[in-house]
Design an enzyme around this catalytic site. Sequence first.
Site, PDB file in Angstrom:
ATOM      1  N   ILE A  12      97.589  12.516 -45.884  1.00 48.70           N
ATOM      2  CA  ILE A  12      97.895  13.882 -46.649  1.00 48.70           C
ATOM      3  C   ILE A  12      97.150  14.900 -45.975  1.00 48.70           C
ATOM      4  CG2 ILE A  12      97.263  14.666 -48.883  1.00 48.70           C
ATOM      5  CD1 ILE A  12      97.054  11.549 -49.936  1.00 48.70           C
ATOM      6  N   ALA A  75      87.791  10.052 -45.810  1.00 49.28           N
ATOM      7  CA  ALA A  75      87.052   9.075 -46.513  1.00 49.28           C
ATOM      8  C   ALA A  75      88.097   7.735 -46.215  1.00 49.28           C
ATOM      9  CB  ALA A  75      87.071   9.297 -47.990  1.00 49.28           C
ATOM     10  N   TYR A 141      86.392   1.617 -54.195  1.00 45.21           N
ATOM     11  CA  TYR A 141      87.165   2.795 -53.747  1.00 45.21           C
ATOM     12  C   TYR A 141      87.107   3.955 -54.753  1.00 45.21           C
ATOM     13  CZ  TYR A 141      90.802   6.214 -52.764  1.00 45.21           C
ATOM     14  OH  TYR A 141      91.783   7.184 -52.528  1.00 45.21           O
ATOM     15  N   ASN A 170     100.406   8.282 -57.101  1.00 45.64           N
ATOM     16  CA  ASN A 170     100.724   7.753 -55.675  1.00 45.64           C
ATOM     17  C   ASN A 170     101.441   8.429 -54.625  1.00 45.64           C
ATOM     18  OD1 ASN A 170     100.150   5.540 -57.564  1.00 45.64           O
ATOM     19  ND2 ASN A 170     100.933   4.123 -56.123  1.00 45.64           N
ATOM     20  N   LEU A 190     103.325   0.469 -51.211  1.00 51.17           N
ATOM     21  CA  LEU A 190     104.747  -0.037 -51.531  1.00 51.17           C
ATOM     22  C   LEU A 190     105.779   0.572 -50.749  1.00 51.17           C
ATOM     23  CD1 LEU A 190     105.963  -1.845 -53.573  1.00 51.17           C
ATOM     24  CD2 LEU A 190     106.532   0.011 -55.124  1.00 51.17           C
ATOM     25  N   ARG A 282      98.276  -8.582 -57.940  1.00 56.29           N
ATOM     26  CA  ARG A 282      97.186  -8.424 -56.962  1.00 56.29           C
ATOM     27  C   ARG A 282      96.123  -7.914 -57.830  1.00 56.29           C
ATOM     28  NH1 ARG A 282      98.511  -3.178 -53.140  1.00 56.29           N
ATOM     29  NH2 ARG A 282      98.271  -1.922 -54.887  1.00 56.29           N
ATOM     30  N   GLY A 284      93.373  -6.232 -59.777  1.00 62.72           N
ATOM     31  CA  GLY A 284      92.742  -4.794 -60.170  1.00 62.72           C
ATOM     32  C   GLY A 284      93.968  -3.702 -59.986  1.00 62.72           C
TER      33      GLY A 284
HETATM   34  N1  UDP Z   1     103.216  -3.711 -54.756  1.00 63.60           N
HETATM   35  C1  UDP Z   1     103.925  -4.544 -54.451  1.00 63.60           C
HETATM   36  N2  UDP Z   1     104.008  -5.146 -53.318  1.00 63.60           N
HETATM   37  C2  UDP Z   1     103.742  -4.467 -52.018  1.00 63.60           C
HETATM   38  C3  UDP Z   1     102.688  -3.271 -52.400  1.00 63.60           C
HETATM   39  C4  UDP Z   1     102.518  -3.043 -53.506  1.00 63.60           C
HETATM   40  O1  UDP Z   1     104.407  -5.090 -55.480  1.00 63.60           O
HETATM   41  O2  UDP Z   1     103.944  -5.038 -51.130  1.00 63.60           O
HETATM   42  C5  UDP Z   1     102.672  -2.874 -55.863  1.00 63.60           C
HETATM   43  C6  UDP Z   1     101.494  -2.810 -56.536  1.00 63.60           C
HETATM   44  O3  UDP Z   1     101.055  -4.021 -56.991  1.00 63.60           O
HETATM   45  C7  UDP Z   1     101.550  -1.608 -57.277  1.00 63.60           C
HETATM   46  C8  UDP Z   1     102.647  -0.697 -56.746  1.00 63.60           C
HETATM   47  O4  UDP Z   1     103.402  -1.554 -55.902  1.00 63.60           O
HETATM   48  O5  UDP Z   1     101.963  -2.073 -58.503  1.00 63.60           O
HETATM   49  C9  UDP Z   1     102.184   0.541 -55.910  1.00 63.60           C
HETATM   50  O6  UDP Z   1     101.001  -0.258 -54.964  1.00 63.60           O
HETATM   51  P1  UDP Z   1     100.381   0.904 -53.720  1.00 63.60           P
HETATM   52  O7  UDP Z   1      99.729  -0.188 -53.022  1.00 63.60           O
HETATM   53  O8  UDP Z   1     101.715   1.360 -53.065  1.00 63.60           O
HETATM   54  O9  UDP Z   1      99.713   2.072 -54.309  1.00 63.60           O
HETATM   55  P2  UDP Z   1      98.450   1.822 -55.651  1.00 63.60           P
HETATM   56  O10 UDP Z   1      99.306   1.960 -57.058  1.00 63.60           O
HETATM   57  O11 UDP Z   1      97.792   0.180 -55.370  1.00 63.60           O
HETATM   58  O12 UDP Z   1      97.647   3.019 -55.316  1.00 63.60           O
END
Ligand code: UDP
Length: 328
Positions: A12, A75, A141, A170, A190, A282, A284
């Site tokens: 960014i 950060a 974080y 996002n 993602l 995943r 959290g």
């Molecule tokens: N996600 C997924 N598969 C991946 C990476 C992310 O299903 O390989 C899902 C993740 O669980 C979340 C969404 O995609 O629901 C966005 O994840 P990302 O890590 O891009 O951003 P976050 O929302 O965690 O900041």
Amino acid sequence: MSVLVFGGAGYIGSHTVYELLDNGYDVVVADNLSTGHIEAVPERAKFYNGDIRDKKFVDGIFKKEKIDCVIHFAAYSLVGESMSSPLKYYNNNLYGTMNLLENMVENGVKNIVFSSTAATYGEPERIPIYEEDRTCPTNTYGETKLSMEKMMKWTEQAHGIKYVALRYFNACGAHVSGVIGEDHSPETHLIPIILQVPNGKRPYVSIFGDDYDTPDGTCIRDYIHVTDLARAHILAMEYMAKGGQSDVFNLGNGVGFSVKEIVEASERATGFKIPVKIEKRRAGDPAKLVASSQKAKNVLKWKPEFTNIEEIIKTAWLWHSTHPNGYK
Ligand code: UDP
């Protein structure tokens, strides 16, 4: 007007550097290149290689350059890593910010814009999320980012440094030119992971959970183009320069897309079939995060220009398809 962009070699940060230069600002970039890339810093910007926690280094920049405003991106930002190495996050994100603010106080620099995150909210009380909603982070974080916001608040009261905290949802996409983009190692986000399939780097995408309380069972997020985020930093800086008060703003498109919808939009944007495999949730991950950005629109006069998810993914695909190994 001269702007110090700390962390300006990151995703960014580098997009913000490009926007600042295109808007006629003088830009000084500082970055320790631990996650950033020197190739992402254009030659038109002045570059200092060093760490935000290094008092001499930070003071040296303020002594050499006439800085009017700081934009702070330096950060760590990986949720999973922040849970396994919380003190690493406190050290860089909080001690680093503390050192930066101390040096701003000593050198009389009065304004700062900085990256905050939707992770400050934790599990949301309602959708869309407003800035005054409960902040109860579910990971280290988000906790360090919320603490950074609070550090700014008390520092302003004592020393008069004004701040704008921008809570990104996002971040995604890449510069329309395709010359800079997202390059994280490891990659956890993602859209870049999805685009590794058409790039021949992975056979399928893992979907983390399809049993959430959402229409298709996969998590919903608010995807916002990195250039729209970059522009918000400039508006925030100009808002403070005109006398605007310190404040916190959400930045999102206000529209939620599920993981499955993002996969489908990526198929349309790239023309490739993208196989998926459903895996377990995943840790959290809230089911749904969507921003109200009404406040940024009203106060900063910000308006996202990239509102079509397929077009956003196309900008990411231009970068990833021409840089399959990132900056390397
Ligand atoms: N996600 C997924 N598969 C991946 C990476 C992310 O299903 O390989 C899902 C993740 O669980 C979340 C969404 O995609 O629901 C966005 O994840 P990302 O890590 O891009 O951003 P976050 O929302 O965690 O900041």
